[in-house]
Design an enzyme around this catalytic site. Structure first.
Site, PDB file in Angstrom:
ATOM      1  N   SER A 213      12.627  -3.010  17.388  1.00 37.26           N
ATOM      2  CA  SER A 213      13.740  -2.247  18.251  1.00 37.26           C
ATOM      3  C   SER A 213      13.020  -2.104  19.689  1.00 37.26           C
ATOM      4  O   SER A 213      12.162  -3.203  19.893  1.00 37.26           O
ATOM      5  CB  SER A 213      14.517  -1.073  17.983  1.00 37.26           C
ATOM      6  OG  SER A 213      15.323  -0.851  18.653  1.00 37.26           O
TER       7      SER A 213
ATOM      8  N   GLU B 294      16.848 -10.460  17.867  1.00 35.23           N
ATOM      9  CA  GLU B 294      18.063  -9.804  17.529  1.00 35.23           C
ATOM     10  C   GLU B 294      18.259  -8.662  18.621  1.00 35.23           C
ATOM     11  O   GLU B 294      17.662  -8.355  19.298  1.00 35.23           O
ATOM     12  CB  GLU B 294      17.464  -9.030  16.060  1.00 35.23           C
ATOM     13  CG  GLU B 294      16.253  -7.908  16.427  1.00 35.23           C
ATOM     14  CD  GLU B 294      16.702  -6.747  16.683  1.00 35.23           C
ATOM     15  OE1 GLU B 294      17.847  -6.259  16.090  1.00 35.23           O
ATOM     16  OE2 GLU B 294      15.959  -5.775  17.270  1.00 35.23           O
TER      17      GLU B 294
ATOM     18  N   HIS C   8      18.373  -4.628  13.292  1.00 37.56           N
ATOM     19  CA  HIS C   8      19.272  -3.265  12.941  1.00 37.56           C
ATOM     20  C   HIS C   8      20.297  -3.364  11.802  1.00 37.56           C
ATOM     21  O   HIS C   8      21.678  -3.437  12.155  1.00 37.56           O
ATOM     22  CB  HIS C   8      20.229  -2.853  14.074  1.00 37.56           C
ATOM     23  CG  HIS C   8      18.979  -2.583  15.262  1.00 37.56           C
ATOM     24  ND1 HIS C   8      18.262  -3.326  15.943  1.00 37.56           N
ATOM     25  CD2 HIS C   8      18.394  -1.259  15.903  1.00 37.56           C
ATOM     26  CE1 HIS C   8      17.474  -2.745  17.065  1.00 37.56           C
ATOM     27  NE2 HIS C   8      17.689  -1.351  16.928  1.00 37.56           N
TER      28      HIS C   8
END
Length: 307
Positions: free
Chosen positions: A111, A209, A278
């Site tokens: 992330s 992502e 995620h």
């Protein structure tokens, strides 16, 4: 940049836990630490892990100190991030990369940690790990065993093969591509553009992502990567999980339409559907090692990432 693989872990080793971005959920973090202890590891928490400074886990200096201290401490064999959120880009320019270069060890997160993955790899050559974090993933009670199993690759050299046995995969552009695996969270990839840490995708397999971005936002970011030449420079493209990236208005392109548009413009071998990001399960992949994408076999092969 010369590739540097970190040394493997063994039972009894000490791993350091830091929060270089946002404050972690402390209850989840303690459960995540318990998981590491179940693997036979000792855990040392950074001095500032519990700090809160708005949406940051302490000041820039405090978060920077924890990172430096963990890499400098000879007892610590791996540095694992508690959670993502926001803030790693704020400290990237002030990291002493010579410390990391002279003390290479496992570095793990995803992330917002994407910015550090890119900066560390491009400044030091160190292979890093894109995997679920202690406070935001592993410490949750419903964490899938495959998310936890990703940590096992840190104990012995392991070649990884991702096929449809793990998740359905969709071919977007046919072909075979090889190269160093790079990438991570789309919004963080874009945030490196124009900085000294701008992601280099030349000849690499680019992984992407994201979470909580409407299709129009994904469109904007993919367009920026495309105009910057990052999609065309890549040898191939892997699409991971795009969690809750749904339109919030009636007039919108779908996420599928947006992704398909830019992947076809890039015209590089591409597969979509990897359970990386995620999501639960979240499959861990190393960044910086060589890999091969084969769309006919619907397979991603990744070489061993540790020594």
């Amino acid at each position: 940049m010369h590739l540097v693989k970190p040394f493997r872990l063994k039972k009894g080793d000490t791993v350091g836990v830091i929060a270089p971005a946002s404050p972690p959920n402390l209850d989840n973090l303690e459960r995540g630490i318990g998981f590491l202890q179940e693997l036979g590891l000792k855990v040392m928490k950074g001095r500032n892990v519990s700090n809160i400074y708005g949406y940051l886990a302490g000041s820039d200096q405090e978060r920077l100190e924890d990172l430096h201290e963990m890499f400098l401490d000879k007892k610590v064999k791996a540095v694992i991030c508690a959670c993502g959120g926001y803030g790693t880009g704020r400290i990237a320019a002030n990291i002493d990369y010579e410390i990391i270069k002279n003390n290479p060890k496992i570095f793990w997160g995803y992330s917002d940690i994407t910015f550090l993955h890119i900066a560390i790899r491009q400044e030091t050559g160190l292979v890093t790990f894109h995997g679920p974090m202690l406070g935001s993933d592993i410490g949750k009670e419903d964490t899938h065993r495959l998310s936890k199993n990703g940590f096992l690759q840190l104990f012995q050299p392991t070649e990884l093969s991702y096929t449809e046995q793990l998740s359905p995969l969709e071919v977007l552009v046919d072909g075979v591509a090889t190269g160093e695996l790079a990438g991570g969270n789309l919004s963080l990839l874009v945030s490196t553009l124009g900085t000294k840490f701008e992601i280099d995708t030349k000849g690499k397999l680019l992984f992407i992502e994201d979470i909580n971005e409407e299709p129009r936002s994904v469109d904007r970011m993919l367009n920026q990567l495309y105009m910057a030449g990052k999609l065309e420079d890549a040898s191939g493209i892997l699409l991971g999980d795009f969690c809750d990236c749904t339109p919030k208005r009636s007039l919108s392109l779908t996420l599928d339409e947006v992704i398909s548009h830019y992947i076809k413009l890039a015209n590089k071998p591409a597969l979509r559907g990897f359970q990386i990001g995620h999501c639960n399960p979240h499959i861990t992949i190393p960044l910086g090692v060589n890999a091969m994408l084969n769309t006919a076999e619907k397979r991603l092969f990744i070489e061993s990432s540790i020594m």
